[in-house]
Write a protein that holds these residues in place. Structure first.
Motif, PDB file in Angstrom:
ATOM      1  N   PRO A 208       0.939  -1.173  -0.011  1.00 47.48           N
ATOM      2  CA  PRO A 208      -0.017  -0.112   0.037  1.00 47.48           C
ATOM      3  C   PRO A 208       0.857   1.429  -0.049  1.00 47.48           C
ATOM      4  O   PRO A 208       0.484   2.131  -0.461  1.00 47.48           O
ATOM      5  N   ILE A 209       2.042   1.365   0.240  1.00 50.80           N
ATOM      6  CA  ILE A 209       2.824   2.481   0.444  1.00 50.80           C
ATOM      7  C   ILE A 209       3.381   2.791  -1.082  1.00 50.80           C
ATOM      8  O   ILE A 209       3.380   3.947  -1.373  1.00 50.80           O
ATOM      9  N   VAL A 210       3.588   1.768  -1.887  1.00 54.68           N
ATOM     10  CA  VAL A 210       3.794   2.360  -3.246  1.00 54.68           C
ATOM     11  C   VAL A 210       2.474   2.713  -3.845  1.00 54.68           C
ATOM     12  O   VAL A 210       2.610   3.619  -4.562  1.00 54.68           O
ATOM     13  N   ALA A 211       1.520   2.118  -3.755  1.00 54.68           N
ATOM     14  CA  ALA A 211       0.251   2.372  -4.360  1.00 54.68           C
ATOM     15  C   ALA A 211      -0.024   3.837  -3.914  1.00 54.68           C
ATOM     16  O   ALA A 211      -0.452   4.689  -4.606  1.00 54.68           O
ATOM     17  N   ALA A 212      -0.015   4.160  -2.333  1.00 50.42           N
ATOM     18  CA  ALA A 212      -0.366   5.514  -1.821  1.00 50.42           C
ATOM     19  C   ALA A 212       0.538   6.516  -2.490  1.00 50.42           C
ATOM     20  O   ALA A 212       0.070   7.716  -2.626  1.00 50.42           O
ATOM     21  N   SER A 213       2.034   6.437  -2.603  1.00 48.93           N
ATOM     22  CA  SER A 213       2.599   7.256  -3.086  1.00 48.93           C
ATOM     23  C   SER A 213       2.415   7.623  -4.559  1.00 48.93           C
ATOM     24  O   SER A 213       2.443   8.753  -4.892  1.00 48.93           O
ATOM     25  N   ALA A 214       2.063   6.627  -5.404  1.00 46.43           N
ATOM     26  CA  ALA A 214       1.335   7.015  -6.610  1.00 46.43           C
ATOM     27  C   ALA A 214       0.149   7.713  -6.696  1.00 46.43           C
ATOM     28  O   ALA A 214      -0.037   8.749  -7.263  1.00 46.43           O
ATOM     29  N   MET A 215      -0.593   7.371  -5.611  1.00 47.90           N
ATOM     30  CA  MET A 215      -2.054   8.278  -5.327  1.00 47.90           C
ATOM     31  C   MET A 215      -1.648   9.765  -4.983  1.00 47.90           C
ATOM     32  O   MET A 215      -2.369  10.762  -5.537  1.00 47.90           O
ATOM     33  N   VAL A 216      -0.526  10.098  -4.188  1.00 46.25           N
ATOM     34  CA  VAL A 216      -0.355  11.463  -4.036  1.00 46.25           C
ATOM     35  C   VAL A 216       0.230  12.047  -5.186  1.00 46.25           C
ATOM     36  O   VAL A 216      -0.201  13.385  -5.432  1.00 46.25           O
ATOM     37  N   MET A 217       0.961  11.436  -6.019  1.00 41.65           N
ATOM     38  CA  MET A 217       1.583  12.174  -7.196  1.00 41.65           C
ATOM     39  C   MET A 217       0.362  12.348  -8.291  1.00 41.65           C
ATOM     40  O   MET A 217       0.236  13.307  -8.765  1.00 41.65           O
ATOM     41  N   ASN A 218      -0.563  11.300  -8.345  1.00 38.69           N
ATOM     42  CA  ASN A 218      -1.493  11.374  -9.213  1.00 38.69           C
ATOM     43  C   ASN A 218      -2.551  12.645  -8.867  1.00 38.69           C
ATOM     44  O   ASN A 218      -3.425  13.125  -9.722  1.00 38.69           O
ATOM     45  N   LEU A 219      -2.784  12.722  -7.419  1.00 42.84           N
ATOM     46  CA  LEU A 219      -3.736  13.804  -7.019  1.00 42.84           C
ATOM     47  C   LEU A 219      -3.227  15.137  -7.503  1.00 42.84           C
ATOM     48  O   LEU A 219      -4.279  15.960  -7.809  1.00 42.84           O
ATOM     49  N   GLN A 220      -2.012  15.184  -7.424  1.00 43.38           N
ATOM     50  CA  GLN A 220      -1.483  16.482  -7.876  1.00 43.38           C
ATOM     51  C   GLN A 220      -1.846  17.084  -9.384  1.00 43.38           C
ATOM     52  O   GLN A 220      -1.802  18.150  -9.739  1.00 43.38           O
ATOM     53  N   THR A 221      -2.305  15.873 -10.455  1.00 42.50           N
ATOM     54  CA  THR A 221      -2.303  16.197 -11.713  1.00 42.50           C
ATOM     55  C   THR A 221      -3.857  16.827 -11.888  1.00 42.50           C
ATOM     56  O   THR A 221      -4.048  17.460 -12.756  1.00 42.50           O
ATOM     57  N   ILE A 222      -4.711  16.692 -10.699  1.00 44.55           N
ATOM     58  CA  ILE A 222      -6.093  17.233 -10.960  1.00 44.55           C
ATOM     59  C   ILE A 222      -5.969  18.804 -11.091  1.00 44.55           C
ATOM     60  O   ILE A 222      -6.755  19.357 -11.696  1.00 44.55           O
ATOM     61  N   VAL A 223      -5.302  19.203  -9.994  1.00 42.55           N
ATOM     62  CA  VAL A 223      -5.128  20.941 -10.111  1.00 42.55           C
ATOM     63  C   VAL A 223      -4.564  21.303 -11.389  1.00 42.55           C
ATOM     64  O   VAL A 223      -5.104  22.249 -12.117  1.00 42.55           O
ATOM     65  N   SER A 224      -3.420  20.608 -11.832  1.00 41.89           N
ATOM     66  CA  SER A 224      -2.784  21.022 -12.958  1.00 41.89           C
ATOM     67  C   SER A 224      -3.616  20.717 -14.368  1.00 41.89           C
ATOM     68  O   SER A 224      -3.308  21.322 -15.379  1.00 41.89           O
TER      69      SER A 224
END
Ligand code: NI
Length: 398
Positions: A208-224
């Motif tokens: 889940p740490i690898v998955a959650a890390s990807a989630m943090v990065m992907n969430l940033q694309t919503i604003v951009s």
């Protein structure tokens, strides 16, 4: 009708004294007992009726002018912060670890100042003035509680005006902005569930740490990628917790974050996109995800009509040259809870003064503001009440 210089002569000294007293004895959210007592004392001296909302802290006062006239409210928040003051001033906080580091002592005094000014002309008031001294702004709970206790539902008012000081704007200026001034504030809580195991055998786990890390990065694309470049939003993950040992793949990651926006449509779009990004990322990494989305506070959004009214009221006191158009902030303000109930307007009061080292931002242990701004705000807010009364009366007659 209101002469700033005359009012300064008459009230400035006592207002500064009152502010310094509050500054010396700051109180945390929902613990503003002494402050509440002091305000009540002053309101009674002015013969202003105290409306009992059944609150432990915070006060609502009503100055009655003409019967059946409209009621215009002014709001000042009264709580302080768990910060140790680093200013070296005679009126430095006497309470260790507690400080008026957001200047709510200034707001309280401004609204009290308006109560003093309007009391003097109560016979001429074509309506009523309500003074809302709100507890617990810092924890986003005070306005909600007051509304739950009947403010602006059982106890009616037609309009409300509020302010926040701003040390980044020089004292003497009033900052007025049409549209969004302070952001909507929402909270997210995320749980990412995997399958734990040995750090050396990841193929037998779902990390889940690898998955959650990807989630943090992907969430940033919503604003951009999903928010217009001409609009604003923020998604920040503030906590990320998982794991027990260096060689153990965790079962669970827990994250929390804050989501900020101005535009109401953007505010509705964000949770939808956040959910999609989390769920599809979870699929890609073969884990499960749960999202809890909490809508905390709407944005402080000034309508064109209220802005025009407020601008006129301020202009009469400080002139066009005394008004500035500020850059909004992604910080929140629970005044927006009142604005959901009745038409409202929120402005910033310049309190900055570089020469006196009054330039530190909100919540800084060296925060302070120039007290000469207090009577300006008190006068401007009094004039907002007068204009508000006139506006409501004019529209009623139509
Ligand atoms: Ni504040």
């Amino acid at each position: 009708m209101l002469d700033l210089e005359k009012l300064r002569e008459e009230f400035e000294e006592e207002l500064i004294e009152f502010r310094r007293d509050l500054h010396m004895y700051p109180e945390l959210s929902f613990k503003e007992f002494r402050t509440t007592g002091k305000i009540k004392e002053e309101l009674k001296k002015l013969d202003i009726e105290i409306i009992d909302l059944g609150l432990e802290t915070g006060v609502v006062g009503l100055l009655k002018g003409k019967e059946d006239g409209p009621t215009i409210a002014l709001r000042g928040d009264i709580d302080a912060l768990p910060i140790k003051e680093l200013n070296d001033v005679p009126y430095k906080s006497r309470i260790d670890g507690v400080m008026h580091a957001c200047g709510h002592d200034i707001h309280t005094t401004c609204v009290l100042g308006a109560a003093k000014i309007l009391s003097k002309i109560r016979d001429k008031l074509e309506g009523n003035a309500m003074f809302v001294f709100q507890p617990a702004e810092e924890i986003n709970k005070g306005a909600k509680l007051m509304v739950e206790k009947g403010l602006f539902t059982d106890i009616k008012a037609d309009m409300i005006f509020g302010l926040h000081n701003n040390p980044e704007i020089p004292w003497g200026k009033i900052a007025i902005r049409k549209g969004g001034l302070m952001a909507a504030v929402d909270t997210i809580r995320i749980k990412v569930k995997g399958k734990g195991g040995h750090g050396a055998i990841p193929d037998a786990t779902r990390d889940p740490i690898v998955a959650a890390s990807a989630m943090v990065m992907n969430l940033q694309t919503i604003v951009s990628r999903n928010v217009s470049p001409l609009d604003s939003a923020v998604i920040s993950i503030g906590t990320f917790n998982a794991g027990t040992a260096n060689n153990v793949i965790s079962e669970l990651v827990e994250m929390t974050g804050t989501v900020r926006s101005f535009d109401p449509e953007t505010r509705q779009m964000l949770p939808k996109r956040i959910k999609e990004v989390l769920e599809y990322t979870a699929k890609a990494y073969m884990v499960d995800v749960e999202l809890e989305y909490i809508f905390d506070l709407p944005a402080v959004y000034n309508s064109p009509e209220m802005t025009e009214l407020a601008y006129k009221a301020a202009e009469e006191i400080v002139g066009k040259e005394g008004i500035v158009d500020p850059v909004p902030t992604m910080g929140g303000e629970d005044f927006s809870i009142f604005m959901e109930k009745i038409p409202g307007f929120f402005f910033w009061l310049g309190v900055g003064n570089e020469e006196k080292d009054m330039k530190y931002v909100w919540h800084n242990p060296r925060f302070n503001g120039d007290e000469r701004a207090i009577i300006i705000a008190a006068t401007v807010m009094s004039n907002m009440v007068l204009h508000g009364i006139e506006y409501v009366n004019r529209n009623r007659k139509r």
